[in-house]
Write a protein that holds these residues in place. Structure first.
Motif, PDB file in Angstrom:
ATOM      1  N   MET A  50      31.225  42.654  37.511  1.00 52.69           N
ATOM      2  CA  MET A  50      31.280  41.803  38.426  1.00 52.69           C
ATOM      3  C   MET A  50      32.795  41.738  39.434  1.00 52.69           C
ATOM      4  O   MET A  50      33.124  42.104  40.312  1.00 52.69           O
ATOM      5  N   ALA A  51      33.678  41.572  38.257  1.00 54.67           N
ATOM      6  CA  ALA A  51      35.053  41.493  38.963  1.00 54.67           C
ATOM      7  C   ALA A  51      35.643  42.767  39.293  1.00 54.67           C
ATOM      8  O   ALA A  51      36.462  42.931  40.107  1.00 54.67           O
ATOM      9  N   HIS A  52      35.313  43.967  38.718  1.00 49.05           N
ATOM     10  CA  HIS A  52      35.722  45.208  39.130  1.00 49.05           C
ATOM     11  C   HIS A  52      35.204  45.695  40.578  1.00 49.05           C
ATOM     12  O   HIS A  52      35.794  46.263  41.087  1.00 49.05           O
ATOM     13  N   ASN A  53      33.968  45.109  40.643  1.00 54.90           N
ATOM     14  CA  ASN A  53      33.214  45.714  42.053  1.00 54.90           C
ATOM     15  C   ASN A  53      33.077  44.852  43.009  1.00 54.90           C
ATOM     16  O   ASN A  53      32.792  45.081  44.276  1.00 54.90           O
ATOM     17  N   LEU A  54      33.515  43.540  42.758  1.00 53.09           N
ATOM     18  CA  LEU A  54      33.553  42.437  44.085  1.00 53.09           C
ATOM     19  C   LEU A  54      34.820  42.011  44.121  1.00 53.09           C
ATOM     20  O   LEU A  54      35.272  40.751  43.956  1.00 53.09           O
ATOM     21  N   LYS A  55      35.629  43.042  44.585  1.00 57.55           N
ATOM     22  CA  LYS A  55      37.126  42.631  44.785  1.00 57.55           C
ATOM     23  C   LYS A  55      37.386  41.811  45.842  1.00 57.55           C
ATOM     24  O   LYS A  55      36.754  41.718  46.930  1.00 57.55           O
ATOM     25  N   ASP A  56      38.384  41.123  45.848  1.00 58.82           N
ATOM     26  CA  ASP A  56      38.906  39.844  46.791  1.00 58.82           C
ATOM     27  C   ASP A  56      37.857  39.103  47.020  1.00 58.82           C
ATOM     28  O   ASP A  56      37.865  38.520  48.171  1.00 58.82           O
ATOM     29  N   ALA A  57      36.807  38.684  46.063  1.00 56.51           N
ATOM     30  CA  ALA A  57      35.853  37.684  46.272  1.00 56.51           C
ATOM     31  C   ALA A  57      36.109  36.482  45.431  1.00 56.51           C
ATOM     32  O   ALA A  57      36.911  36.422  44.431  1.00 56.51           O
ATOM     33  N   ASP A  58      35.664  35.424  45.845  1.00 55.41           N
ATOM     34  CA  ASP A  58      35.783  34.117  45.180  1.00 55.41           C
ATOM     35  C   ASP A  58      34.223  33.906  44.560  1.00 55.41           C
ATOM     36  O   ASP A  58      33.167  33.900  45.315  1.00 55.41           O
ATOM     37  N   ILE A  59      34.134  33.530  43.423  1.00 56.27           N
ATOM     38  CA  ILE A  59      32.543  33.860  42.946  1.00 56.27           C
ATOM     39  C   ILE A  59      32.705  32.403  41.877  1.00 56.27           C
ATOM     40  O   ILE A  59      33.419  32.127  41.140  1.00 56.27           O
ATOM     41  N   ASP A  60      31.440  31.411  42.080  1.00 53.78           N
ATOM     42  CA  ASP A  60      31.274  30.592  41.497  1.00 53.78           C
ATOM     43  C   ASP A  60      30.076  31.107  40.602  1.00 53.78           C
ATOM     44  O   ASP A  60      29.058  31.279  40.911  1.00 53.78           O
ATOM     45  N   PHE A  61      30.438  31.117  39.443  1.00 53.51           N
ATOM     46  CA  PHE A  61      29.404  31.746  38.271  1.00 53.51           C
ATOM     47  C   PHE A  61      28.704  30.624  37.522  1.00 53.51           C
ATOM     48  O   PHE A  61      29.580  29.664  36.551  1.00 53.51           O
ATOM     49  N   PHE A  62      27.623  30.276  37.588  1.00 51.90           N
ATOM     50  CA  PHE A  62      26.928  29.126  36.701  1.00 51.90           C
ATOM     51  C   PHE A  62      26.150  29.804  35.664  1.00 51.90           C
ATOM     52  O   PHE A  62      25.195  30.546  35.625  1.00 51.90           O
ATOM     53  N   PHE A  63      26.754  29.237  34.612  1.00 51.65           N
ATOM     54  CA  PHE A  63      26.055  29.723  33.158  1.00 51.65           C
ATOM     55  C   PHE A  63      25.032  28.472  32.714  1.00 51.65           C
ATOM     56  O   PHE A  63      25.554  27.684  32.366  1.00 51.65           O
ATOM     57  N   LEU A  64      23.806  28.888  32.743  1.00 56.69           N
ATOM     58  CA  LEU A  64      22.707  27.742  32.142  1.00 56.69           C
ATOM     59  C   LEU A  64      22.554  28.031  30.703  1.00 56.69           C
ATOM     60  O   LEU A  64      21.967  29.283  30.259  1.00 56.69           O
TER      61      LEU A  64
END
Length: 325
Positions: free
Chosen positions: A26-40
């Motif tokens: 995810m980090a490698h391919n969504l460059k320059d993005a802000d991601i809120d990752f919700f782990f349920l």
């Protein structure tokens, strides 16, 4: 302008290591993005939670904000899973994402834990217009009508011969889908609604039948049939068109690569999962030697995606070694 995404998954301790690989991709391919990752989760160990948090802080190219969501009433989800095929209760946690995630989160991308991988730009999928529907999905089942492929409707639930069985198998694949949380809140859906549907299906098929619906995608399909938007439909009516949920069973029937670039891979329908492949480098953190398979067991066209998974596994392993996990 930086892109922003809400992404969600759920699992138990067994799949946590593979979530780490997915976060790395995810980090490698969504460059320059802000991601809120919700782990349920309901009972993942504190060490595993801290590992995922630490990994997110170390990943470069984009910013991943890790959010732990502790799911209440885990026993209810386990009961729902008891009448589905092959998955544990954690696979059903997304059913109440609109109640579990913060109210300001209006939409979220759900990914299967472990066997999905972001490998390209997800923006077209993520921002696809819901057109008033609760879900945006990759269609996996159509209804032939007047020589064309059409969508199932809620009326098809009453067709016990073909409509209902097909819907319960899944009108879409649940490896990846977008959820319209605002609409689900306005509809006031609750966990009790899913319990009621499961109960009615059990009354129809018998309590002793523990394969009533095909896991979470079968229950989701029965719940939202008529309330989903297929990505690309109606311009594209093709079961093999799945750029944002590219199931590798594509190669069961196809010998050539698709005419589009998959952005989300789903290691579904393969002889084994990617962490069970025999690669030139064995990664002990993610693999068990007694479970390894020969890459020759894969269909033509699948191996390249497996080696790509392995590259991200090596990256994740290097980072986790560096930070002491």
């Amino acid at each position: 302008m930086r892109k922003q995404y809400n992404i969600m998954t759920s699992c138990d301790n067994n799949l946590v290591p593979y979530v780490a690989v997915g976060l790395t991709a995810m980090a490698h391919n969504l460059k320059d993005a802000d991601i809120d990752f919700f782990f349920l989760h309901s009972h993942v160990s504190r060490n595993n939670i801290e590992m995922l948090e630490a990994l997110c802080e170390e990943l470069e190219n984009c910013k991943i904000h890790f959010h732990e969501i502790l799911v209440p009433h885990a026993e209810v989800y386990s009961e729902l899973a008891e009448y589905g095929t092959g998955w544990t209760g954690e696979a059903y946690y997304s059913l109440c994402a609109h109640l579990l995630l913060p109210d300001e989160i209006d939409r979220v991308l759900y990914l299967d834990a472990g066997d999905t991988l972001i490998v390209g730009d997800i923006a077209p999928y993520y921002h696809y217009d819901f057109q008033g529907k609760s879900l945006v999905v990759t269609g996996s089942r159509y209804k032939p009508y007047n020589g064309n492929l059409e969508l199932f409707s809620a009326d098809d639930l009453g067709d016990w011969k073909e409509g209902l069985p097909g819907i319960l198998r899944g009108i879409f694949n649940s490896g990846s889908y977008m959820m319209n949380l605002d609409k689900m809140r306005k509809d006031e859906r609750t966990l009790a609604d899913y319990q009621y549907l499961s109960l009615k299906l059990r009354e129809l098929f018998g309590d002793d039948n523990h394969n009533i619906y095909w896991g979470d995608q079968g229950l989701l399909s029965a719940t939202f049939v008529g309330d989903v938007r297929y990505y690309g439909f109606p311009e594209i009516r093709n079961l093999w068109y799945m750029p944002y949920n590219f199931c590798l069973w594509y190669y069961d029937r196809m010998n050539e690569k698709p005419n589009y670039s998959p952005a989300i891979l789903h290691f579904a329908g393969t002889a084994f999962k990617p962490w069970n492949g025999t690669y030139p480098i064995f990664t002990e953190r993610f693999q068990k030697k007694e479970q390894l398979h020969s890459m020759n067991e894969l269909k033509n066209g699948q191996a390249g995606y497996f080696y790509l998974w392995h590259e991200y596994a090596i990256m994740a392993n290097t980072i986790l070694d560096k930070i002491g996990f």
